[in-house]
Scaffold this active site. Structure first.
Site, short mmCIF file in Angstrom:
data_model
loop_
_atom_site.label_atom_id
_atom_site.label_comp_id
_atom_site.label_asym_id
_atom_site.label_seq_id
_atom_site.Cartn_x
_atom_site.Cartn_y
_atom_site.Cartn_z
N LYS A 11 5.18 -2.96 1.06
CA LYS A 11 5.13 -2.42 -0.30
C LYS A 11 6.49 -2.55 -1.01
O LYS A 11 7.53 -2.71 -0.35
CB LYS A 11 4.66 -0.96 -0.24
CG LYS A 11 3.21 -0.85 0.29
CD LYS A 11 2.62 0.53 0.11
CE LYS A 11 1.18 0.55 0.61
NZ LYS A 11 0.51 1.85 0.36
N TYR A 51 -7.08 -2.67 -5.36
CA TYR A 51 -7.36 -1.30 -4.92
C TYR A 51 -8.60 -0.71 -5.59
O TYR A 51 -8.70 0.51 -5.73
CB TYR A 51 -6.14 -0.41 -5.21
CG TYR A 51 -5.03 -0.52 -4.18
CD1 TYR A 51 -5.22 -0.08 -2.86
CD2 TYR A 51 -3.79 -1.04 -4.51
CE1 TYR A 51 -4.19 -0.16 -1.92
CE2 TYR A 51 -2.76 -1.12 -3.57
CZ TYR A 51 -2.98 -0.68 -2.28
OH TYR A 51 -1.97 -0.75 -1.34
N ASN A 114 4.59 4.40 1.30
CA ASN A 114 4.46 4.53 2.76
C ASN A 114 4.65 3.19 3.47
O ASN A 114 4.00 2.90 4.47
CB ASN A 114 3.12 5.19 3.10
CG ASN A 114 1.94 4.43 2.51
OD1 ASN A 114 2.13 3.43 1.83
ND2 ASN A 114 0.73 4.88 2.78
N HIS A 117 0.81 -1.60 3.58
CA HIS A 117 -0.65 -1.50 3.49
C HIS A 117 -1.24 -2.07 4.78
O HIS A 117 -0.67 -2.98 5.38
CB HIS A 117 -1.15 -2.33 2.30
CG HIS A 117 -2.64 -2.56 2.31
ND1 HIS A 117 -3.53 -1.61 1.86
CD2 HIS A 117 -3.38 -3.59 2.78
CE1 HIS A 117 -4.76 -2.07 2.04
NE2 HIS A 117 -4.71 -3.27 2.58
N GLU A 128 -9.37 -8.93 1.58
CA GLU A 128 -7.98 -8.85 1.17
C GLU A 128 -7.22 -10.15 1.48
O GLU A 128 -6.40 -10.59 0.68
CB GLU A 128 -7.32 -7.64 1.85
CG GLU A 128 -7.91 -6.32 1.33
CD GLU A 128 -7.51 -5.09 2.13
OE1 GLU A 128 -6.67 -5.21 3.05
OE2 GLU A 128 -8.05 -4.01 1.82
P1 IDP Z 1 -4.31 3.72 3.65
O1 IDP Z 1 -3.22 2.91 2.98
O2 IDP Z 1 -3.79 4.45 4.87
O3 IDP Z 1 -5.55 2.91 3.96
P2 IDP Z 1 -5.77 4.87 1.43
O4 IDP Z 1 -6.47 6.19 1.46
O5 IDP Z 1 -6.59 3.62 1.46
O6 IDP Z 1 -4.72 4.88 2.63
O7 IDP Z 1 -4.85 4.87 0.15
C1 IDP Z 1 -4.26 3.67 -0.33
C2 IDP Z 1 -2.84 3.97 -0.72
O8 IDP Z 1 -2.82 4.87 -1.83
C3 IDP Z 1 -2.00 4.67 0.34
O9 IDP Z 1 -1.46 3.77 1.29
C4 IDP Z 1 -0.94 5.35 -0.49
O10 IDP Z 1 0.07 4.43 -0.88
C5 IDP Z 1 -1.72 5.75 -1.72
N1 IDP Z 1 -2.25 7.11 -1.65
C6 IDP Z 1 -3.31 7.56 -0.91
N2 IDP Z 1 -3.55 8.87 -1.12
C7 IDP Z 1 -2.62 9.27 -2.02
C8 IDP Z 1 -2.34 10.53 -2.65
O11 IDP Z 1 -3.01 11.54 -2.42
N3 IDP Z 1 -1.28 10.54 -3.52
C9 IDP Z 1 -0.53 9.44 -3.81
N4 IDP Z 1 -0.78 8.24 -3.25
C10 IDP Z 1 -1.80 8.15 -2.37
MG MG Z 2 -6.86 2.02 2.68
#
Ligand code: IDP
Ligand code: MG
Length: 141
Positions: A11, A51, A114, A117, A128
């Site tokens: 990211k 997304y 984080n 991805h 993807e």
């Molecule tokens: P993942 O990346 O672990 O699969 P997902 O639920 O698919 O998690 O969410 C995609 C991305 O959206 C996350 O990696 C994170 O960057 C962001 N994200 C997910 N939930 C939140 C939230 O509650 N607040 C802000 N960003 C979020």
């Molecule tokens: Mg995800």
């Protein structure tokens, strides 16, 4: 049977911070084989398309803006049970909850930023990978 390919992106903030090389070294060290790799800068529209499953969630707009704020490094990785193995390797979505030694624990700074991805299913991994790479760009060793 589970597939042997997954899709990942480093990211924008992690790449900007200079953590890209270390993250790639750890990915290789953990036994994932890079079979496709490129750096791109997404537009907010392209990020929204990528997304789309999160369309309507409160963090969607901010996520798309973040993911288009700088270059991302996209990779297709190969390993046995790749999707599950990679999700375990990167840790929980929230770096605060990610296990010690995982990529998100080591390099993530908050829930959104984080570090990486990781595809969540074989179906997502294929979608993807095709989103970013043509067949010629994915190496068959
Ligand atoms: P993942 O990346 O672990 O699969 P997902 O639920 O698919 O998690 O969410 C995609 C991305 O959206 C996350 O990696 C994170 O960057 C962001 N994200 C997910 N939930 C939140 C939230 O509650 N607040 C802000 N960003 C979020
Ligand atoms: Mg995800």
């Amino acid at each position: 049977m589970n597939g042997n390919r997954t899709f990942t992106m480093i990211k924008p903030t992690s790449f900007k911070n200079g953590d890209g090389g270390n993250i790639i070294a750890r990915i290789i060290g953990a036994g994932f084989k890079i079979i496709a790799l490129k750096m791109v800068k997404l537009t907010p529209e392209k990020a929204a398309q990528f997304y789309t499953e999160h369309d309507g969630k409160p963090f969607y707009k901010s996520l798309c803006s973040f993911m288009s704020s700088g270059p991302v490094v996209c990779m297709v990785l190969e390993k046995e049970d790749a999707v599950e193995a990679y999700r375990k390797f990167i840790g929980a979505t929230n770096p605060d909850e990610a296990a010690e030694g995982t990529i998100r624990k080591l390099y993530g700074t908050d829930l959104q930023q984080n570090a990486v991805h990781g595809a969540d299913s074989d179906e997502s991994a294929n979608r993807e990978a095709s989103f970013f790479f043509s067949e010629l760009e994915i190496i068959n060793y």
